[in-house]
Design an enzyme around this catalytic site. Structure first.
Site, PDB file in Angstrom:
ATOM      1  N   CYS A 144      -2.198  -4.723   0.458  1.00 32.60           N
ATOM      2  CA  CYS A 144      -2.096  -6.072  -0.109  1.00 32.60           C
ATOM      3  C   CYS A 144      -3.049  -7.065   0.565  1.00 32.60           C
ATOM      4  CB  CYS A 144      -0.661  -6.577  -0.028  1.00 32.60           C
ATOM      5  SG  CYS A 144       0.467  -5.512  -0.923  1.00 32.60           S
ATOM      6  N   HIS A 197      -0.740 -14.137  -0.795  1.00 25.63           N
ATOM      7  CA  HIS A 197      -0.433 -12.897  -1.501  1.00 25.63           C
ATOM      8  C   HIS A 197       0.951 -13.033  -2.143  1.00 25.63           C
ATOM      9  CE1 HIS A 197       0.405  -8.824  -2.492  1.00 25.63           C
ATOM     10  NE2 HIS A 197       1.294  -8.666  -1.527  1.00 25.63           N
ATOM     11  N   ASN A 235       4.092  -8.055  -7.873  1.00 27.47           N
ATOM     12  CA  ASN A 235       3.164  -7.804  -6.774  1.00 27.47           C
ATOM     13  C   ASN A 235       2.062  -6.860  -7.267  1.00 27.47           C
ATOM     14  OD1 ASN A 235       1.854  -6.979  -4.454  1.00 27.47           O
ATOM     15  ND2 ASN A 235       3.725  -6.513  -3.306  1.00 27.47           N
TER      16      ASN A 235
END
Ligand code: UT7
Length: 326
Positions: A112, A252, A282
């Site tokens: 990520c 993020h 996500n």
């Protein structure tokens, strides 16, 4: 000399998977998903689409905004953990798709945090004179690494791609600094056990579902909030700023609760934080460039604005970037 973002672009697949759809697939419900994650829906790549396809569209959109042609691009860095193939790099496939003939291209694996790692890498290349124009992309087809029978993970993730064009600039706007960290001791809290060199593809491995992402969510949650906060403060301190100076925080997007807890610890007001996790879930390396593109196209990024971005992900890796928008 600073390196600045001169164009942003993104691509999200058409297919929407809602929480109501997931209720029919696993033992879950909309209330749980919204309360624990803030996610309402996510995008899923079509059968014919994979990471390089989405990355190429996002890249073209970013180049169009920047007024830069593919032939002018010197390097392409793709932050991804769901490349088209184990190798070669998806960045090379993107290069071929967009026709960036003179570019060198490579992938960067930082889960990520992949986009900020990629941004940092391209920034350093340009600052050291190895090229003038770069494409930095975050792109993922996570839907193909998800166990769609595991309610602990399948409600969280989605597919998509975002890209930025970086160019050397002459004034003091652009990337002020990037701050990168890793700690490999946490490997098994968030990873895909197969099918790399340790557990090559096998029928037994398939049976044990080693090809799917595994996560111990609540353990990851705690470290994520702490690390995102620390790395954001590190970026601000490096330039003598505080959270009051931040025009927009673009973190993020993993979980709304992580974003809110981090923003609170940093002393950021709601309107200082960009959130789109409710729409896309996500998307790992793609969340930040997609959010940047959305904010940019909505007119939320103005010349002179101080933009703070931070990410946390598998590895563990965590990173921040501080930018003065051009
Ligand atoms: O991208 C960077 C890396 N990833 C992250 O940053 C994600 C970090 N973690 C998280 O976002 C959260 O930890 C989750 C959303 C994954 C989970 O939320 P939580 O509040 O930490 O819940 P939990 O894991 O402690 O689970 C609570 C309960 C469990 O039931 P029991 O054992 O208490 O009876 C789970 O089985 O919720 C259950 N549960 C679900 N229930 C309904 C887990 N998934 C679901 C589900 N629907 N989809």
């Amino acid at each position: 000399m600073r390196v600045r973002i001169t164009g942003t672009g993104s691509y999200m697949p058409e297919k929407i998977l809602t929480n109501a759809d997931l209720e029919k697939m696993v033992d879950t419900n909309n209330e749980w998903i919204v309360a624990r994650t803030g996610i309402e829906e996510r995008r899923i790549a079509a059968e014919h689409e994979c990471t390089s396809d989405m990355a190429a569209v996002a890249a073209r959109r970013a180049m169009e905004m920047a007024g830069v042609t593919a032939e002018e691009i010197d390097l392409i860095v793709v932050g991804t953990i769901t490349g088209d193939y184990p190798w070669p790099a998806t960045a090379c496939i993107v290069q071929a798709k967009i026709g960036a003939k003179k570019a060198f291209a490579y992938d960067l694996s930082a889960a990520c945090s992949g986009f900020i790692y990629a941004l940092s890498s391209a920034n350093d290349f340009i600052r050291s004179g190895h090229g003038k124009k770069a494409l930095v992309i975050g792109a993922e087809t996570l839907s193909r690494s998800i166990d769609w029978t595991d309610r602990n993970t399948c409600v969280l993730f989605g597919d998509g791609a975002g890209a930025v064009v970086l160019e050397a600039g002459e004034d003091d706007t652009g990337i002020l600094s990037c701050h990168l960290h890793s700690d490999g001791n946490y490997l098994e809290l968030l990873y895909q056990p197969g099918f790399g060199a340790k557990h090559p593809a096998s029928a037994a491995g398939m049976e044990a579902k080693l090809q799917f992402l595994k996560m111990q969510g609540n353990e990851v949650f705690k470290v994520a909030v702490r690390s995102l906060t620390e790395v954001s403060i590190e970026a601000l301190n490096a330039h003598g700023y505080t959270s009051k100076d931040v025009s927009l925080f673009v973190p993020h997007q993993a979980n709304r609760r992580i974003l809110e807890a981090t923003a609170k610890r940093l002393g950021l007001a709601d309107e200082q934080t960009y959130i789109n996790v409710h729409k896309y879930g996500n998307t790992s390396g793609a969340t930040i460039p997609v959010a940047l593109d959305e904010a940019n196209r909505a007119g939320m990024l103005k010349s002179g604005d101080l933009i703070l971005s931070a990410a946390f992900g598998g590895g563990f890796t965590w990173a921040s970037a501080l930018l003065r928008w051009t």
